[in-house]
Design an enzyme around this catalytic site. Structure first.
Site, mmCIF file in Angstrom:
data_model
loop_
_atom_site.group_PDB
_atom_site.id
_atom_site.type_symbol
_atom_site.label_atom_id
_atom_site.label_comp_id
_atom_site.label_asym_id
_atom_site.label_seq_id
_atom_site.Cartn_x
_atom_site.Cartn_y
_atom_site.Cartn_z
ATOM 1 N N ASP A 13 -23.228 36.992 79.614
ATOM 2 C CA ASP A 13 -22.950 35.902 78.696
ATOM 3 C C ASP A 13 -23.676 36.230 77.383
ATOM 4 O O ASP A 13 -24.411 37.211 77.287
ATOM 5 C CB ASP A 13 -23.385 34.553 79.296
HETATM 6 C C1 GLC Z 1 -21.097 31.123 75.288
HETATM 7 C C2 GLC Z 1 -20.705 30.624 76.660
HETATM 8 C C3 GLC Z 1 -19.616 31.444 77.305
HETATM 9 C C4 GLC Z 1 -18.712 31.992 76.217
HETATM 10 C C5 GLC Z 1 -19.523 33.014 75.444
HETATM 11 C C6 GLC Z 1 -18.705 33.636 74.301
HETATM 12 O O1 GLC Z 1 -22.474 30.968 75.132
HETATM 13 O O2 GLC Z 1 -21.716 30.423 77.629
HETATM 14 O O3 GLC Z 1 -18.927 30.592 78.230
HETATM 15 O O4 GLC Z 1 -17.573 32.605 76.791
HETATM 16 O O5 GLC Z 1 -20.727 32.455 74.940
HETATM 17 O O6 GLC Z 1 -18.399 32.669 73.352
#
Ligand code: GLC
Length: 734
Positions: free
Chosen positions: A273
């Site tokens: 993430d």
């Molecule tokens: C965010 C979220 C994730 C998302 C990623 C890219 O913090 O936790 O669900 O896909 O970053 O935006």
């Protein structure tokens, strides 16, 4: 068609798939053998348009992916550098959060789940995939498969809800919608099962907070939806932010390698993430980026989202012999395998429709269907559906005309101005018979002067009160300690109620809220979640009876935030709570007259509205529950049938639900578990005999030894309209 011929077709089809996979494996191995260590590490890096010197980096083979990479022209420019100017010409994979639609915004995933309509959800995600792929996007960071039992957690909006069975089925539908039958098609995109795993169990419902989940609970509650994703063919996973039992999910070898790779045999790739690799420093799990890189790559995170621990540390870790090269090679192969499956090598520059693919009539119609089927009718004392020959209807409230808010959270490519709000739709259909006052500008507004709104209500035959949450207080990092209607909305309801006019409250929100006081003042309550672009027209379909509401709650609605965590598939305890309404101890009474049981003193044990609940304009009758046998072996199946009758004179959908209870287990078992549902259309007066099959797939659970098994013993079984009602029978496994 004769069986042998069919078998021949199936055989040749599977041979074709196998040979395609073997072909990809050969190409992956061949390409890997040509790559330098730096180029291998480059494939593990996901950049964004703020990554320093990213064009030079792409040219030098230092990026494998980009997220949020701008318009078609930008993506094409980056791809040309990668394919035509880097040494090996390995294409980039472009990712984006296409969570519930791209430009045509669908209801938030919690709302999509409330439709209990798997085909419609799959169709909706197909629309999202088409719109996104035609902008040059190859990969979405969806579906979110997190089990969400806590409405304080803002990301419950993105989840299909609290139940492993429903979340699994919804996730499968979303993945099939995004990935389609052919990943290399220019109408499909790779999906991503996230956030692996346990993110929704954040203590206190506070986003990113610690999660403590015993392995048996992980396997019975939090992992099943992710296993369903793997079985549905999802090609990527995203590792989660949360500290899982003392080891951050992004560095957690047990879930990422032992379960996901070794037990399940997943061979796509795992992306971290956002910054979750280097956040392991903040977690206090590693002391620096080198430690973060080592833990993440060894645990099984293949690609690092935007931070640069891999880029800056892996080469040294390899050269110092601290990390085995096999981890790098495995990660690169996993990523290349997906890129080949997407057809990026053979066709890195697709013919793209761009804006012409967006907001088509067909897409908007799908969004409208999804919105109207997502609405859950919680109360209706005879005023809905409205008659169309009314004189005047007033629409009042901060969510009556806010396109951006009705799109909900995680709709980065949706536009508020494209949304058809309830006010717009009503005006379009009924003209001056509709009168409007905002009452409050925003859901959090604290103004207290409702003169204008009251005057408007007084001129009308009935009032539609559009209340709820702005989208900005829903979603990631938007945890709330209270679940009441924000701002001064409650006093707005009271002011309108004093006019004595019939009131239908429509609530748009990204989570269950608590509104028992307001519901008492209304004749009807319709929960609309954040319904997306076509929320307005969908609302008219339901409020004026063109479609009888069929939504069912995918999460339990608590009476008060103090009951949370509160979910239907709870364990029984040794002193089960009793469903007494009056729970308090009368003054002067020395002892609790109700005994020592697991009740609160100040609120009844029951929820405001149970999981699976939702009213219809039709009345359904459940009758004649039959099972094919009341004694079976652990491998046997039972045929369950129940007659469901639409007693009304309108056509309506009903979600027929099947629940079981395993009375005794080597670990204590939930008092009820959803194990089947069917959404069916009923003509006026029609009876359908609804059939379910119950066998090992429905009865097995991870037992005390964490082995998936069907244990002998007594089971109860229900078929009904929600988790709190239904016809009951029982059977035994010998
Ligand atoms: C965010 C979220 C994730 C998302 C990623 C890219 O913090 O936790 O669900 O896909 O970053 O935006």
């Amino acid at each position: 068609m004769k069986a042998p011929f069919l078998l021949l077709i199936l055989f040749s089809f599977s041979v074709q798939i196998l040979s395609a996979q073997q072909d990809i494996e050969k190409r992956v191995e061949s390409l890997l053998s040509q790559m330098t260590l730096e180029e291998k590490i480059g494939q593990l890096q996901q950049g964004w348009l703020n990554s320093p010197n990213y064009e030079e980096g792409i040219r030098d083979g230092k990026f494998g992916s980009f997220l949020n990479s701008g318009d078609i022209e930008t993506k094409t420019r980056l791809q040309k550098i990668a394919v035509e100017e880097s040494r090996l010409g390995i294409p980039l994979i472009f990712g984006r959060d296409v969570i519930h639609g791209y430009r045509t915004v669908l209801p938030i995933p919690l709302g999509l789940s409330a439709t209990w309509n798997l085909d419609l959800v799959q169709q909706g995600c197909g629309v999202a995939a088409f719109e996104a792929s035609q902008q040059g996007i190859h990969w979405t960071f969806a579906p979110m498969m997190d089990i969400a039992r806590d409405a304080r957690w803002g990301r419950i909006a993105e989840s299909p809800g609290e139940d492993p069975y429903l979340v699994s089925r919804m996730g499968e539908a979303m993945i099939k919608g995004f990935q389609g039958e052919d990943l290399s098609s220019d109408k499909t995109i790779a999906a991503c099962a996230k956030h692996f795993v346990g993110y929704g169990a954040a203590e206190g419902g506070r986003d990113y907070n610690t999660t403590l989940i015993p392995e048996n609970e992980l396997r019975n509650i939090y992992l099943p939806s992710f296993k369903a994703a793997k079985d549905a063919g999802v090609v990527t996973y995203m590792s989660a932010f949360n500290d899982l039992n003392g080891i951050p999910a992004t560095g957690n070898k047990f879930v990422l390698r032992e379960i996901l790779r070794n037990e399940w045999g997943f061979n796509g790739f795992v992306v971290s993430d956002w910054a979750s690799v280097t956040e392991m420093i903040e977690h206090g799990y590693v002391k620096d980026k080198a430690g973060a890189a080592q833990r993440a790559i060894e645990a099984g995170v293949d690609m690092e989202m935007v931070t640069t621990a891999y880029a800056h540390e892996l080469a040294n870790l390899i050269e110092d012999g601290k990390v085995d090269m096999k981890y790098i090679d495995e990660a690169v192969k996993n990523i290349l395998r997906v890129k080949f499956a997407l057809g990026l090598f053979d066709n890195p520059f697709r013919e793209l429709k761009g804006e012409n693919a967006l907001l088509t009539d067909e897409s908007l119609e799908t969004a409208r269907k999804a919105a109207r089927e997502s609405f859950v009718l919680l109360k209706n004392e005879g005023i809905l559906p409205f008659k169309k020959d009314f004189e005047k209807i007033a629409i009042i409230g901060p969510l009556a005309n806010s396109g951006n808010d009705q799109n909900g959270t995680w709709a980065p490519d949706g536009r508020g101005e494209d949304a058809v709000t309830p006010l717009m739709a009503l005006k379009e259909k009924f003209g001056d018979k509709i009168i409007y006052s905002e009452g409050l500008e925003k859901s959090r507004s604290t103004d207290n002067d409702f003169t204008e709104a009251v005057k408007t209500a007084q001129q009308a035959d009935a009032v539609i009160l559009c209340l709820g949450e702005e989208e900005i207080i829903s979603g990631e990092a938007k945890s709330r300690a209270f679940l009441n209607l924000p701002g001064n909305q409650t006093n707005l309801v009271k002011a309108i109620a004093e006019t004595g006019k019939p009131i239908a409250i429509v609530i748009m929100a990204g989570r269950p809220l608590t509104f028992s006081e307001e519901a008492k003042l209304a004749d009807a309550v319709l929960y609309a979640w954040h319904p997306g672009t076509m929320g307005g027209p969908a609302l008219i379909d339901v409020l004026f009876g063109d479609y009888s509401p069929s939504g069912k709650l995918p999460v339990t609605f608590p009476r008060t935030v103090g009951q949370i965590p509160f979910y239907y598939n709870h364990r029984n305890t040794g002193r089960p709570a009793t469903n007494v309404e009056n729970v308090d101890i009368p003054l002067g009474t020395p002892l609790d007259p109700k005994g020592f049981v697991s009740n609160y003193l100040d609120v009844p044990f029951s929820p405001a509205y149970p999981f699976g609940y939702g009213l219809s304009y039709a009345e359904f009758n459940y009758d004649n529950l039959q099972i094919s046998s009341d004694k079976i072996g652990p491998e046997d199946k039972i045929i369950v049938t129940c007659d469901v009758t639409n007693k009304s004179d309108i056509t309506a959908d009903e979600v027929v639900q099947l629940y079981i209870r395993d009375l005794v287990g080597s670990v204590t078992r939930p008092v009820k578990e959803l194990k089947g549902f069917q959404k069916l259309i009923f003509q006026p007066g029609e009876t359908k005999t609804v059939e379910f099959v119950v066998g090992p797939n429905e009865l097995a659970f991870y037992n005390y030894e964490n082995k998936l098994t069907v244990e002998p013993g007594e089971f109860h079984l229900w078929v009904g309209p929600n988790s709190a009602e239904g016809l009951q029978t029982s059977f035994a496994v010998e």
